[in-house]
Design an enzyme around this catalytic site. Sequence first.
Site, PDB file in Angstrom:
ATOM      1  CB  SER A  63      -2.979   3.803  18.423  1.00 20.48           C
ATOM      2  OG  SER A  63      -3.977   3.683  17.843  1.00 20.48           O
ATOM      3  CG  ASP A  67      -2.402   2.333   9.925  1.00 25.11           C
ATOM      4  OD1 ASP A  67      -3.240   2.821  10.208  1.00 25.11           O
ATOM      5  OD2 ASP A  67      -1.313   2.596  11.077  1.00 25.11           O
ATOM      6  CG  HIS A 124      -3.769   4.602  13.132  1.00 23.32           C
ATOM      7  ND1 HIS A 124      -3.037   3.540  13.299  1.00 23.32           N
ATOM      8  CD2 HIS A 124      -4.132   4.732  14.589  1.00 23.32           C
ATOM      9  CE1 HIS A 124      -3.190   2.854  14.143  1.00 23.32           C
ATOM     10  NE2 HIS A 124      -3.587   3.373  15.266  1.00 23.32           N
TER      11      HIS A 124
END
Length: 360
Positions: A36, A324, A327
């Site tokens: 991600s 978040d 990340h």
Amino acid sequence: MNIPLALAFFTTVAMAVISADQTSAPSLVTFIFGDSLTEVGNNNYLTYSLARSDFPFYGIDYIDQKPTGRFTNGRTIGDIISEKLRIPSPPPYLSLNPNDDLILKGVNYASGGAGILNTTGLYFIQRMSFDDQIDYFENTTKVIKAKIGEKAANNLLNEAIYFIGMGSNDYINNYLQPFLPDAQQYAPDEFLEVLNSKLAEQFTRLYLLGARKMIFHGLGPLGCIPSQRAKSSRSLCLHQVNEWVIQFNSKVQKLINVLNVKLKNAHLTFADTYQDVLDLIENPSKHGFKVSNTSCCNVDTTVGGLCLSNARICKNRHEYVFWDAFHPSDAANAVLANRFFSKMFVAPNGLMAFAPNHKG
């Protein structure tokens, strides 16, 4: 990675970038593998994936303020490095049709929740593991050969740059989850050996498919990300997790040194960004940030830590290191990308060239 090998590698990159600046189409091709941290939208095409970010407030600082599947408020580190290389950020593999000419300019295979191990991120239902991403890359090589012929295709694949960022989920969404079998089956050093052995197979497979110039991004201090701090009664970094990360980085660096000797004409580089990320977290004001111990988006770490559409987000997003629970923010990615890039390149007279003090 020794200096002569690194010099040859990055001189090639520099010349490709300079050549790209002088022609209408960029000659530098990049293939991106990862999770991600570098995904640009592959999971949008996985119907049942729970690892997705194609909803607000992701992308609030990206083009048109729209979510794209990037797990941040703006750009990934890969996007920013592509900007610096003066090439388009490669599109997500699953967004392309099988014979799309865009594959000749590079592809992004990264998938949120992906790991070195195929079992990593199992509870996300759908994600593209590193093995899956290599499978898709193998398909890409076949299409390229059909389009431009085997000789030209082999040259393209040999000269391309391969950015690889894997391993974070193998800890965060595997080993650090006590209800998963790997956490119960392996001691920390045994798990590290499993990861290293698997990664050796994956590097070798990429090599056999034509990859020569591979850059592996080492792990940052995972014990300091908000999702891990939430496990501390005082919201402190988890020292044990960071120790495991340091051991992982050291083990992979040694593996890369071995493979550079074992695999003919292989140019693997270990990009150690651990200290850069730690410095950003421990000394945020030095880099223009105010908050590094929690996220801009008010996430609920008990249900995953992503920035859901009903969450509250900070207004001063450029002052937060984390977007978040997992990340970095766009602003933090910009700092980290600049630090990474400056270690490899200098810019005399506006032209990129290898920085001779880079150790790999």
